[in-house]
Write a protein that holds these residues in place. Structure first.
Motif, PDB file in Angstrom:
ATOM      1  N   MET A  82      -8.411 -18.307  20.612  1.00 15.17           N
ATOM      2  CA  MET A  82      -7.150 -17.738  21.074  1.00 15.17           C
ATOM      3  C   MET A  82      -7.274 -16.226  20.988  1.00 15.17           C
ATOM      4  SD  MET A  82      -4.775 -20.415  18.937  1.00 15.17           S
ATOM      5  CE  MET A  82      -3.164 -19.771  19.221  1.00 15.17           C
ATOM      6  N   VAL A  83      -6.833 -15.546  22.048  1.00 14.77           N
ATOM      7  CA  VAL A  83      -6.906 -14.085  22.080  1.00 14.77           C
ATOM      8  C   VAL A  83      -5.484 -13.539  22.034  1.00 14.77           C
ATOM      9  CG1 VAL A  83      -7.648 -12.062  23.397  1.00 14.77           C
ATOM     10  CG2 VAL A  83      -9.048 -14.143  23.403  1.00 14.77           C
ATOM     11  N   PHE A  84      -5.264 -12.607  21.095  1.00 14.96           N
ATOM     12  CA  PHE A  84      -3.949 -11.986  20.924  1.00 14.96           C
ATOM     13  C   PHE A  84      -4.065 -10.510  21.265  1.00 14.96           C
ATOM     14  CE2 PHE A  84      -4.404 -15.402  17.813  1.00 14.96           C
ATOM     15  CZ  PHE A  84      -3.302 -16.193  18.112  1.00 14.96           C
ATOM     16  N   GLU A  85      -3.210 -10.047  22.170  1.00 17.04           N
ATOM     17  CA  GLU A  85      -3.163  -8.642  22.528  1.00 17.04           C
ATOM     18  C   GLU A  85      -1.713  -8.336  22.882  1.00 17.04           C
ATOM     19  OE1 GLU A  85      -5.920  -5.621  25.180  1.00 17.04           O
ATOM     20  OE2 GLU A  85      -6.177  -7.769  25.401  1.00 17.04           O
ATOM     21  N   GLU A  86      -1.104  -7.414  22.139  1.00 22.09           N
ATOM     22  CA  GLU A  86       0.326  -7.145  22.292  1.00 22.09           C
ATOM     23  C   GLU A  86       0.684  -6.842  23.748  1.00 22.09           C
ATOM     24  OE1 GLU A  86       3.338  -3.932  20.426  1.00 22.09           O
ATOM     25  OE2 GLU A  86       2.135  -5.053  18.961  1.00 22.09           O
ATOM     26  N   ILE A 105      -1.314 -17.837  25.656  1.00 24.00           N
ATOM     27  CA  ILE A 105      -0.807 -17.116  24.496  1.00 24.00           C
ATOM     28  C   ILE A 105      -0.195 -15.804  24.983  1.00 24.00           C
ATOM     29  CG2 ILE A 105      -1.432 -15.977  22.316  1.00 24.00           C
ATOM     30  CD1 ILE A 105      -1.892 -18.998  22.252  1.00 24.00           C
ATOM     31  N   GLN A 106       1.095 -15.613  24.718  1.00 31.28           N
ATOM     32  CA  GLN A 106       1.778 -14.361  25.060  1.00 31.28           C
ATOM     33  C   GLN A 106       2.136 -13.677  23.749  1.00 31.28           C
ATOM     34  OE1 GLN A 106       2.779 -13.066  28.322  1.00 31.28           O
ATOM     35  NE2 GLN A 106       3.163 -11.265  27.083  1.00 31.28           N
ATOM     36  N   THR A 107       1.460 -12.563  23.443  1.00 34.72           N
ATOM     37  CA  THR A 107       1.655 -11.880  22.162  1.00 34.72           C
ATOM     38  C   THR A 107       2.759 -10.842  22.282  1.00 34.72           C
ATOM     39  OG1 THR A 107      -0.696 -12.192  21.717  1.00 34.72           O
ATOM     40  CG2 THR A 107       0.466 -10.595  20.340  1.00 34.72           C
ATOM     41  N   LEU A 121      -2.225  -8.494   8.264  1.00 35.23           N
ATOM     42  CA  LEU A 121      -2.330  -8.723   9.704  1.00 35.23           C
ATOM     43  C   LEU A 121      -1.141  -9.582  10.095  1.00 35.23           C
ATOM     44  CD1 LEU A 121      -3.836  -8.916  12.485  1.00 35.23           C
ATOM     45  CD2 LEU A 121      -5.094 -10.840  11.515  1.00 35.23           C
ATOM     46  N   GLU A 122      -0.377  -9.137  11.094  1.00 33.49           N
ATOM     47  CA  GLU A 122       0.794  -9.897  11.535  1.00 33.49           C
ATOM     48  C   GLU A 122       0.736 -10.077  13.043  1.00 33.49           C
ATOM     49  OE1 GLU A 122       5.685  -9.788  11.401  1.00 33.49           O
ATOM     50  OE2 GLU A 122       4.563  -8.097  10.608  1.00 33.49           O
ATOM     51  N   ILE A 123       0.927 -11.320  13.481  1.00 29.83           N
ATOM     52  CA  ILE A 123       0.909 -11.630  14.907  1.00 29.83           C
ATOM     53  C   ILE A 123       2.099 -12.528  15.227  1.00 29.83           C
ATOM     54  CG2 ILE A 123      -0.378 -12.695  16.803  1.00 29.83           C
ATOM     55  CD1 ILE A 123      -2.943 -12.137  15.229  1.00 29.83           C
ATOM     56  N   LYS A 124       2.874 -12.131  16.244  1.00 28.08           N
ATOM     57  CA  LYS A 124       3.963 -12.972  16.747  1.00 28.08           C
ATOM     58  C   LYS A 124       3.636 -13.281  18.194  1.00 28.08           C
ATOM     59  CE  LYS A 124       7.642 -11.447  13.740  1.00 28.08           C
ATOM     60  NZ  LYS A 124       8.981 -10.937  13.585  1.00 28.08           N
ATOM     61  N   TYR A 125       3.745 -14.568  18.554  1.00 27.78           N
ATOM     62  CA  TYR A 125       3.371 -14.947  19.912  1.00 27.78           C
ATOM     63  C   TYR A 125       4.088 -16.221  20.337  1.00 27.78           C
ATOM     64  CZ  TYR A 125       0.315 -18.290  17.507  1.00 27.78           C
ATOM     65  OH  TYR A 125      -0.169 -19.281  16.706  1.00 27.78           O
ATOM     66  N   ARG A 136       7.487 -20.680  19.649  1.00 26.12           N
ATOM     67  CA  ARG A 136       7.107 -19.327  19.248  1.00 26.12           C
ATOM     68  C   ARG A 136       6.511 -19.415  17.857  1.00 26.12           C
ATOM     69  NH1 ARG A 136      12.171 -18.986  19.955  1.00 26.12           N
ATOM     70  NH2 ARG A 136      12.611 -17.836  18.054  1.00 26.12           N
ATOM     71  N   ASN A 137       5.499 -18.647  17.633  1.00 28.35           N
ATOM     72  CA  ASN A 137       4.805 -18.685  16.342  1.00 28.35           C
ATOM     73  C   ASN A 137       4.671 -17.289  15.778  1.00 28.35           C
ATOM     74  OD1 ASN A 137       4.430 -21.335  17.018  1.00 28.35           O
ATOM     75  ND2 ASN A 137       2.243 -21.201  17.295  1.00 28.35           N
ATOM     76  N   CYS A 138       4.510 -17.243  14.470  1.00 22.24           N
ATOM     77  CA  CYS A 138       4.275 -15.977  13.792  1.00 22.24           C
ATOM     78  C   CYS A 138       3.358 -16.275  12.627  1.00 22.24           C
ATOM     79  CB  CYS A 138       5.613 -15.426  13.281  1.00 22.24           C
ATOM     80  SG  CYS A 138       5.410 -14.051  12.140  1.00 22.24           S
ATOM     81  N   PHE A 139       2.352 -15.456  12.436  1.00 21.69           N
ATOM     82  CA  PHE A 139       1.651 -15.576  11.182  1.00 21.69           C
ATOM     83  C   PHE A 139       1.317 -14.231  10.590  1.00 21.69           C
ATOM     84  CE2 PHE A 139      -1.636 -16.764  14.298  1.00 21.69           C
ATOM     85  CZ  PHE A 139      -2.610 -15.823  14.054  1.00 21.69           C
ATOM     86  N   LYS A 140       1.330 -14.244   9.262  1.00 21.22           N
ATOM     87  CA  LYS A 140       1.026 -13.046   8.483  1.00 21.22           C
ATOM     88  C   LYS A 140      -0.110 -13.415   7.552  1.00 21.22           C
ATOM     89  CE  LYS A 140       5.770 -11.468   8.536  1.00 21.22           C
ATOM     90  NZ  LYS A 140       7.036 -11.526   7.878  1.00 21.22           N
ATOM     91  N   ILE A 141      -1.131 -12.605   7.577  1.00 23.96           N
ATOM     92  CA  ILE A 141      -2.282 -12.842   6.701  1.00 23.96           C
ATOM     93  C   ILE A 141      -2.410 -11.643   5.782  1.00 23.96           C
ATOM     94  CG2 ILE A 141      -4.772 -13.212   6.585  1.00 23.96           C
ATOM     95  CD1 ILE A 141      -4.568 -14.363   9.425  1.00 23.96           C
ATOM     96  N   ARG A 142      -2.242 -11.892   4.499  1.00 20.05           N
ATOM     97  CA  ARG A 142      -2.425 -10.837   3.488  1.00 20.05           C
ATOM     98  C   ARG A 142      -3.830 -10.985   2.924  1.00 20.05           C
ATOM     99  NH1 ARG A 142       1.080  -7.580   1.695  1.00 20.05           N
ATOM    100  NH2 ARG A 142       2.871  -8.829   2.313  1.00 20.05           N
ATOM    101  N   VAL A 143      -4.562  -9.889   2.926  1.00 18.69           N
ATOM    102  CA  VAL A 143      -5.961  -9.898   2.484  1.00 18.69           C
ATOM    103  C   VAL A 143      -6.076  -9.071   1.221  1.00 18.69           C
ATOM    104  CG1 VAL A 143      -8.334  -9.333   3.131  1.00 18.69           C
ATOM    105  CG2 VAL A 143      -6.688 -10.013   4.907  1.00 18.69           C
ATOM    106  N   ARG A 144      -6.638  -9.681   0.160  1.00 17.86           N
ATOM    107  CA  ARG A 144      -6.861  -8.952  -1.091  1.00 17.86           C
ATOM    108  C   ARG A 144      -8.316  -9.121  -1.491  1.00 17.86           C
ATOM    109  NH1 ARG A 144      -2.055 -11.358  -2.890  1.00 17.86           N
ATOM    110  NH2 ARG A 144      -3.166 -12.601  -4.426  1.00 17.86           N
TER     111      ARG A 144
END
Length: 147
Positions: A82-86, A105-107, A121-125, A136-144
């Motif tokens: 899947m390709v995400f581009e605002e 996929i419509q970002t 990293l946050e993506i809403k699409y 509609r989906n949203c994901f947030k990825i917190r990286v530590r």
């Protein structure tokens, strides 16, 4: 992708996903997992192994962050890209045991502040399967970084 020092750094990933369907309360999932972060000249690659919890055991999930574009690739028992581009729509094929589906996929939002220290990293699409919007989906990825 050319890597600066091609070092995969161990990271902890907190992945929160939300799915919205018209008239239904959002379906929320949260996953904590260990993975790797690879720094490259032209971006960052996050990678982790799916588990029984996600129903995709035996699958490696990779987020390739390059400029304004994020490519999500799954390979193994589940294969998809899947390709995400605002502000842009991208169409890809999603392989299932029953055949391939066309997925649009419509970002609407793509933002991140990832660096070698980690970040978010946050993506809403919105997603359309075979050209029919399914939600509609949203994901947030917190990286530590793991020390």
């Amino acid at each position: 992708m050319t890597t600066i020092e091609s070092k995969k750094l161990p990271v902890l990933l907190s992945i929160r996903g939300e799915q919205y369907f018209d008239g239904i309360d959002p379906d929320e999932t949260e996953l904590m997992t260990e993975g790797t972060m690879e720094l490259a000249e032209d971006g960052i690659v996050l990678s982790y192994e799916e588990s029984e919890l996600t129903g995709m055991e035996g699958t490696t999930t990779t987020f390739e962050v390059k400029g304004p574009r994020v490519t999500l690739t799954r390979s193994g028992t589940v294969n998809s890209q899947m390709v995400f581009e605002e502000g842009r729509q991208h169409t890809s094929l999603y392989e299932t045991p029953f055949g391939e589906l066309s997925v649009d996929i419509q970002t609407s939002i793509l933002k991140h502040n990832l660096s070698e220290r980690g970040g978010l990293l946050e993506i809403k699409y919105s997603i359309a399967v075979e050209h029919t919007v399914t939600g509609r989906n949203c994901f947030k990825i917190r990286v530590r970084r793991k020390h």
